[in-house]
Enzyme design. Structure first.
Site: not given
Lengths: 795, 347
Positions: A193, A267, A301, A398
């Site tokens: 997806k 991850e 990331c 983040e």
């Protein structure tokens, strides 16, 4: 004045647009509406709910994408399930040919893929053209090789089956390749997806799969939002979920799959440190920062979003960074002279804006270049924040945008402390011209990837993935490949018959002098300690006679044991592997000296003298095995296509919980503890509840064998009282739990607080006497994590 | 989409505020138009220089992929490149006839009809200088009389630089006396390789004194300096000793101007400008043959030093065959057809 004459004076850059013509033609050919790719067929895009995907640089819609439903996911998983045996049976070489063909196809359509990616995602064409797409092709080439080699090099392994894969929007096709290539190479089929903001290149990829004649159902693409992803995660016939995205969603996936037996690799997010020592090449550092945080608008990331600079250098660095930021160019992502494109979606832009505002309100000095970002589309300028404390929002959260904070340190050890002052552990970058310093600091930073004097370098041969709340599992390299296979014996392993504790039987009182009563205590930090609650539990022999009592540990005992393990772990890991091996051999030697006593104990417990003797022999053998492995479980140097060494170091995970099997109380305990400590972990062990005295008998031997205090801690008691505390403890880095199916669910579920790594048996039986099942590399892999350190060289 | 603005208009405003430093150099008060007097040798500064080769190579490799100039912009940049060329002949078989031909080309490097089609005035585009051996200086001076195009002489025992010092100084004085306005000297590579910065400084200082009013370009022969760190250090020492330009190569080493070397030297120039306020010129020489190469070097200068460093007083190409390729590209821009070498006058 002609334009030429004018530019002759100003020497400015002009527009250098990459044509969108072919990408638009491709979109038009499909009527700008796309269905799902299931079982080799496209669903009708006109049926069901769909949503718009937009060009972030213009905010204009470019195509309609279908919202995948539970039924679509059902159909896709079914198609993948049907296709899987055939795909595996094709064999190594045939699969290699398919992967090779995919790699070639990607190269042949490289520009179309790059343009489409930039249109859908907003990233500069330079990046999609020079970085994303070449890395995609490289990933398929590399894994075509793994497909070819699998039969010969991984003969004991088989595919997991059907894999569900959910990817983010920041590197849409690249993340697709990281997921699909290893899955296909190892004989899995899959349902992928894509992120709802960026589905287009995945759909074009599906077309390329059709063109190379990939068998139907091997690759299935279902588009949609988080609900579609949830349907995939929840599907009972999925064997593994591979996810890249936020830590919050990763946590939901861990919770949702707990106890299901699905493998997961995650991850997740990061707040990666970018550490600059005073002897770094400062001009190169500045370009490093550009690549670290303004690459892909900071929507990376592993973005180096925390600059840690040695204090004396801070002023010069800030001055240079500001000057450099003035020359960055932001604009149309399809312009070949643009450094920064658009933010993927308004929701992301708003998040960045609000986090920066929050930082500002906390006292951060926010600096942006004098030029202003384009008004149409979703743009955010490069941003440098100073006067930020480690506790500040911008230093902790983040941002996933072009926002970097700068903090200072005084000494290398302070740099390490600040670098590790984060829940995350995805990547780090270290800048120094002193190799002694760089290679001293690199292993000390908790991160899956450490770049020395470089940043954001990726390659298919090198595993990428995180420590801590940045997730687990690796993508790339052998370490990543093994996340898509299992040992063949595991397939269909029977459910274990959990032994139960012996019951008490009335015994006739013996006459004569009684034996001296022995009190088995807990063993914490190298000391025997009374259980905090000061309660005991009885232990009975097979004949129902009393064998003694063990302490009934509680949550405070677990807390104390974890603290002791934390104190001991770094020092234990810093010892040489040779020294750890020596201690393990010595442990076996001292254990052997107490053979009669321990086999007697085992025999009394089981009523089986011969079995007791076999268990003891196997235990000694097992300790020798891990003493042997201690200095042989070593890293590799990956062949990445740069002038550098990429050191894949196997590092201990840290503080590990080990909930040992109930059966075989001596062998089971040693089979868990020995591999964990052999590679440098410290352990909090919960021994068999049936025969806990076999474990408490060992602490004197551990002491005698020079195992440092805190390396092995033993907490006895009721599992229901101590395991939840251990599994949910935020300072435990990983936990093994050999128990029932419900145990597995509870432990996996409890792990989500700090996203610790788990290894559970789901109630499946494991023959602890068998060498393949009871010991070896599988245990060592679960006891370590791979850190890749990139060290470019050349003077 | 195509109407979208990039950030150039802002950069232009900045350029107006800081004429020589459009962005890339931290705003400093440059001594505009004042010649670098040099400064005492500062060994502490030299010692702290660090250059990470791999990082420099990565930056150099993407300079030409992060930026691109097309259409009118490309034509304008290429015309500018012509004005930055030190049209060079340094061969054993040079004759006055050959040098006169080169000088004629320097005066009129591009066909008049092409310049007209590009909307450029006749006088606007001519070479930056003509660069020859000492023996050819009088011929070149005579051939360029009235054009303002300076004659540059390679000197000091070019290309090896190992003649006796008095002889090397005398050579400079002779070329200056013969009318050379620019002297391209070669440094003693051994001073760099042995870390004898004082000797290098003294040598360049002596050459500078001998040059008098003529500008001095110091050739480092970077292909023989082994390490980028040496390149950066040698550049700085030359600037401290009063260099007006630092130049990569003689064109005779086996490796000449490479982008990583150019990037290193540009950063040394920037460091000197930021520390002293003096803008030093940079001249890559040897190996630059195509219009695309030239554009990449100009991008390097614009990115690292700003548009101020894209002018003849601060940047030169030391080349012999580059012009021919630029001429063809310009004609292609004008006609839309790919050009052929024989359609452009020989140098």
């Amino acid at each position: 004045m002609s334009k030429v004459a004018e530019v002759f004076e100003t020497l400015e850059y002009g527009p250098a647009p990459e044509s969108a013509q072919f990408a638009n033609e491709w979109l038009d050919k499909h009527g700008r509406a796309f269905g799902h790719f299931i079982g080799g067929n496209w669903t009708d895009p006109a049926v069901g709910v769909s949503f718009e995907t937009a060009n972030p640089a213009t905010a204009e819609p470019i195509a309609k994408i279908c919202q995948g439903t539970v039924e679509h996911v059902e159909a896709a998983v079914a198609a993948a399930r049907v296709a899987q045996p055939g795909w595996w049976d094709l064999g190594s070489h045939a699969r290699a040919r398919y992967l090779y063909a995919i790699a070639r196809k990607i190269q042949k359509h490289a520009r179309l893929l790059a343009v489409l990616e930039s249109m859908d995602n907003g990233k500069p064409i330079r990046e999609s053209r020079d970085l994303d797409i070449p890395l995609v092709a490289r990933h398929f080439y590399h894994h075509a090789g793994w497909a070819q080699l699998m039969e010969d090099e991984l003969p004991d392994y088989e595919p997991l089956g059907v894999v569900g894969q959910i990817i983010p929007w920041n590197f849409p096709l690249l993340m697709l390749s990281w997921k699909i290539a290893p899955a296909l190479a190892t004989g899995n089929t899959l349902v992928l997806k894509p992120a709802e903001f960026t589905s287009l290149t995945a759909l074009l990829f599906a077309e390329l799969c059709q063109e190379v004649g990939l068998p139907d159902g091997v690759v299935n693409i279902v588009t949609g939002d988080g609900e579609t992803g949830a349907a995939l995660v929840d599907h009972p016939d999925i064997d593994k979920i591979a996810f890249t995205g936020s830590t919050d969603v990763g946590r939901i996936i861990r919770e949702a799959t707990a106890g299901s037996g699905k493998r997961i690799s995650l991850e997740l997010g990061g707040k990666s440190p970018f550490v600059i020592f005073e002897d770094a090449d400062l001009d190169s550092v500045v370009e490093g920062v550009v690549d670290a945080i303004w690459f892909n608008q900071g929507q990376v990331c592993c973005a180096g979003s925390r600059i840690l600079v040695q204090e004396g250098l801070a002023e010069a660095l800030e001055r240079k960074l500001r000057a450099r930021m003035e020359t960055l160019r932001m604009g149309d992502p399809l312009d070949k002279t643009v450094d920064m494109g658009a933010i993927v979606a308004p929701v992301q832009l708003e998040r960045i804006e609000s986090l920066v505002e929050q930082g500002r309100s906390e006292g951060a000095e926010v600096w942006q270049p004098s030029w202003s970002a384009p008004r149409e589309g979703w743009f955010y300028p490069p941003t440098l924040c100073t006067n930020v404390a480690p506790s500040g929002t911008l230093a902790q959260i983040e941002v996933f945008g072009p926002v970097v904070v700068m903090m200072t340190f005084r000494t290398p050890s302070e740099a390490v402390a600040l670098a590790n002052d984060s829940r995350y552990g995805l990547a780090a970058s270290i800048w120094s011209e002193n190799i002694n310093l760089a290679l001293d600091v690199a292993p000390k930073i908790k991160a899956g990837t450490v770049w020395v004097n470089c940043t954001n370098l990726f390659d298919a041969a090198s595993g990428f993935g995180g420590y801590r709340e940045s997730g687990y599992g690796r993508e790339g390299g052998e370490e990543g490949l093994l996340d898509y296979v299992r040992l063949a014996w595991e397939h269909g392993a029977p459910l274990a018959q959990e032994p139960t504790a012996n019951a008490h039987q009335e015994q006739a009182p013996s006459d004569g002098t009684p034996a001296i009563d022995r009190t088995a205590k807990l063993y914490i930090g190298g000391k025997q300690s009374r259980p905090d609650g000061n309660y005991s539990l009885p232990v009975y022999a097979a004949d129902g006679s009393s064998m003694g009592d063990v302490g009934r540990g509680n949550r405070k005992d677990v807390r104390n044991a974890v603290e002791a393990a934390r104190k001991a772990q770094a020092g234990w890991a810093a010892r040489s592997a040779h020294n750890r091996a020596q201690i393990l051999y010595y442990f076996a030697e001292n254990l052997e000296a107490r053979r009669d006593e321990l086999t007697g104990r085992l025999a009394a417990l089981s009523g089986d003298a011969e079995g007791a003797s076999t268990e003891f022999d196997t235990t000694i053998d097992r300790i020798f095995t891990y003493a042997a492995w201690a200095d042989k479980w070593e890293g590799r140097v990956h062949n990445t296509p740069f002038r550098n060494v990429t050191l894949a170091m196997k590092e201990p995970i840290g503080v590990m919980g080990a909930v040992c099997p109930q059966a075989h109380p001596l062998l089971g305990f040693v089979s868990c503890v020995a591999p964990l400590i052999a590679v440098g972990n410290a352990v909090v062990a919960v021994p068999s509840g049936v025969g806990p005295l076999l474990a408490t008998d060992l602490y004197q031997i551990l002491d005698t064998s020079d195992v440092p205090g805190g390396v092995v801690n033993i907490v006895t008691g009721l599992r229901s009282e101590i395991v939840p505390t251990l599994a949910s403890h935020d300072d435990v880095d990983g936990i093994w739990h050999f128990g029932g199916a419900e145990d597995a669910r509870r432990t996996e579920s409890a792990s989500t607080g700090n996203m610790k790594r788990t290894w559970v048996s789901y109630g499946r039986a494991r023959d602890w006497f068998d060498h393949e099942q009871g010991q070896g590399q599988e245990f060592l892999r679960e006891a370590t994590q791979v850190k890749n350190i990139w060290v470019p060289y050349g003077e | 989409m195509s109407s979208m603005k990039t950030t150039d208009s802002i950069a232009r405003e900045r350029a107006a505020r800081y004429p020589a430093t459009a962005g890339a150099v931290s705003p400093v008060d440059l001594h505009e138009g004042v010649r670098n007097p040099g400064m005492p040798l500062e060994l502490d500064w030299i010692r702290e220089i660090r250059v990470n080769r791999s990082a420099v190579e990565r930056r150099a490799a993407t300079l030409g992929t992060r930026r691109s100039v097309k259409k009118e912009w490309q034509a304008a940049w290429l015309l500018k490149a012509i004005t930055l060329i030190d049209l060079t002949t340094l061969a054993g078989d040079d004759t006055p006839g050959r040098v006169r031909r080169l000088c004629a080309k320097a005066r009129q490097p591009v066909r008049r009809d092409l310049l007209q089609a590009l909307g450029m005035g006749d006088e606007s585009v001519r070479a930056g200088a003509v660069c020859v051996y000492h023996a050819m200086v009088p011929t070149a001076v005579e051939a360029l009389a009235g054009s303002d195009i300076p004659v540059a002489a390679v000197s000091t025992g070019f290309p090896h630089g190992l003649n006796p010092l008095p002889q090397r100084i005398a050579e400079i004085e002779a070329s200056v006396a013969a009318g050379a306005k620019e002297i391209d000297i070669v440094v003693t590579r051994g001073h760099v390789l042995t870390g004898n910065w004082q000797a290098l400084y003294d040598e360049v200082r002596a050459f500078r004194d001998a040059c008098g009013e003529a500008h001095i370009k110091t050739i480092l022969a970077t292909g023989e300096l082994a390490m980028l760190r040496n390149v950066h250090k040698a550049s700085l020492v030359c600037m401290m000793a009063g260099a007006d330009f630092v130049k990569t190569s003689t064109g005779k080493e086996s490796v000449n101007a490479t982008l990583p070397v150019g990037l290193t030297m540009a950063r040394a120039v920037r460091a000197y400008a930021e520390r002293t306020g003096y803008a030093i010129g940079f001249k890559p020489a040897g190996g630059i043959r195509t219009a695309k190469d030239a554009l990449t070097w100009l991008i390097l200068m614009k990115e690292e030093l700003g548009t101020g460093w894209m002018q003849p007083n601060l940047f030169r190409f030391g080349v012999s065959s580059l012009l021919a390729d630029i001429e063809r590209q310009l004609e292609h821009h004008v006609t839309g057809r790919y050009s052929a070498p024989h359609r452009h006058p020989l140098a």
